[in-house]
Write an enzyme that holds these catalytic residues in place. Structure first.
Site, PDB file in Angstrom:
ATOM      1  CG  HIS A 145     -35.993  41.679  23.993  1.00 42.38           C
ATOM      2  ND1 HIS A 145     -35.003  42.102  24.853  1.00 42.38           N
ATOM      3  CD2 HIS A 145     -36.938  41.104  24.772  1.00 42.38           C
ATOM      4  CE1 HIS A 145     -35.332  41.793  26.102  1.00 42.38           C
ATOM      5  NE2 HIS A 145     -36.501  41.189  26.074  1.00 42.38           N
ATOM      6  CD  GLU A 177     -40.514  39.963  31.666  1.00 41.01           C
ATOM      7  OE1 GLU A 177     -39.699  39.190  31.113  1.00 41.01           O
ATOM      8  OE2 GLU A 177     -41.129  40.837  31.038  1.00 41.01           O
ATOM      9  CG  ASP A 183     -35.969  39.450  31.827  1.00 39.12           C
ATOM     10  OD1 ASP A 183     -34.750  39.335  31.659  1.00 39.12           O
ATOM     11  OD2 ASP A 183     -36.695  40.113  31.078  1.00 39.12           O
TER      12      ASP A 183
END
Length: 257
Positions: free
Chosen positions: A47, A151, A177
Site C-alpha cells: 500500500h 484476506e 479485506d
C-alpha cells in the site's frame, strides 16, 4: 548480512512474538519500533510507496536494533519477493493468498533450490562474500519465512489445500479485506468475519502452522492468547501515532478548559 530469524525460533518453541505494520518509510521510525521492544516489523510495500533504496535502509535500521524485518509485497509479484529478500528481509508477507498456486509461486520466488528457484545473487545478505555462497543458500532457506495473508473468502475456503502442500511458515489474518470479501466492508467484528477468522485459526492449528492475529483491542488479544495464538501484529504505526497525537492534544485542551 544474513541473521538468525528469532521470530521463527520463538514460533518453533513456546515464545510469543509481537510486531507492527510500518508504512512510513523512515529508518528512524523503524529504529523506534525496535527500541520500543517489538520483535518484528512488517514493512509495507503493497500500500505504501517505497523505493528500493529506501526499503534497503529500512531493513538496515531494523537490523541495527535486532528487529526482525518482514516485507509485505504487492500481490502476485515474484520479482518483488526476490528484491526484498536480496535487500535483507527475513520473510515476505504475501497478500491475498487465495489458492495453493499463489503459495507455490511465492515459495518458488522466495527459496533457493531444491525448495524453490530464487535467483542466485551475492550482495549484502551473504556479507559480500563473508558467507560462503553454498552455505548461504542453505541458511537462507532455513531463515526465510513465507507468510501467507488470508484476506479473501476464497482463501478461507481453500485454506486446507493451501496449507496441505507445505512451505507456509506463518498465516496472517486480514480481517479488513476479509470483511469486504464477505460484503460487510470495515465491519471487522461482524459475525461472518469472526467466524472466518476462527476457521482460519482452526485449520492452522490442525496442521501445526503458526497463526498470527491482528487484535484490535486488549480483549481480542486475551481471547487469541487463550486460544493458543503466539504471534500478533498490534496495528500500524500511522494509526498509533495519529491516536497518540489526538490524545495528547485532547489532554491539553481539557486541562486548559
Amino acid at each position: 548480512m544474513l541473521r538468525t530469524n528469532t521470530v521463527k525460533q520463538r514460533l518453533a518453541g513456546t515464545g510469543e512474538s509481537h510486531g507492527l505494520f510500518c508504512s512510513i518509510p523512515s529508518p528512524v521510525l523503524v529504529e523506534m519500533i525496535g527500541c520500543a521492544g517489538y520483535d518484528f516489523v512488517v514493512l509495507d510495500s503493497e500500500h505504501a510507496l517505497v523505493d528500493p533504496q529506501q526499503l534497503e535502509n529500512l531493513i538496515r535500521a531494523a537490523e541495527a536494533v535486532d528487529l526482525v524485518p518482514f516485507v509485505r509485497v504487492p500481490e502476485s509479484d515474484p520479482g518483488a519477493i526476490l528484491r526484498v529478500l536480496d535487500a535483507g528481509a527475513l520473510g515476505v508477507v504475501v497478500p491475498h493468498v487465495r489458492c495453493r498456486a499463489d503459495v507455490d509461486a511465492a515459495i518458488r520466488a522466495a527459496r533457493y533450490a531444491p525448495e524453490g528457484m530464487r535467483s542466485l545473487n551475492g550482495g549484502r545478505v551473504p556479507g559480500f562474500g563473508r558467507i560462503e555462497l553454498t552455505e548461504y543458500v542453505r541458511r537462507a532457506n532455513a531463515e526465510t519465512m513465507v507468510i501467507a495473508m488470508i484476506e479473501d473468502a476464497e482463501g478461507v475456503e481453500q485454506l486446507p489445500s493451501i496449507l496441505d502442500g507445505g512451505g507456509v511458515d506463518l498465516v496472517l489474518e486480514g480481517a479488513a479485506d476479509l470483511s469486504q470479501s464477505y460484503g460487510v466492508p470495515w465491519q471487522t467484528r461482524h459475525p461472518r468475519v469472526r467466524d472466518a477468522l476462527a476457521r482460519v485459526h482452526a485449520e492452522c492449528r490442525a496442521r501445526d502452522v503458526p497463526f498470527c492475529a491482528l487484535p484490535r483491542s486488549p480483549e481480542d488479544h486475551r481471547e487469541w492468547r487463550a486460544a493458543g495464538v503466539r504471534a500478533f501484529v498490534l496495528g500500524e504505526e500511522r494509526g498509533l501515532a495519529a491516536r497518540a497525537l489526538r490524545a495528547h492534544l485532547d489532554l491539553h485542551r481539557e486541562n486548559h478548559e
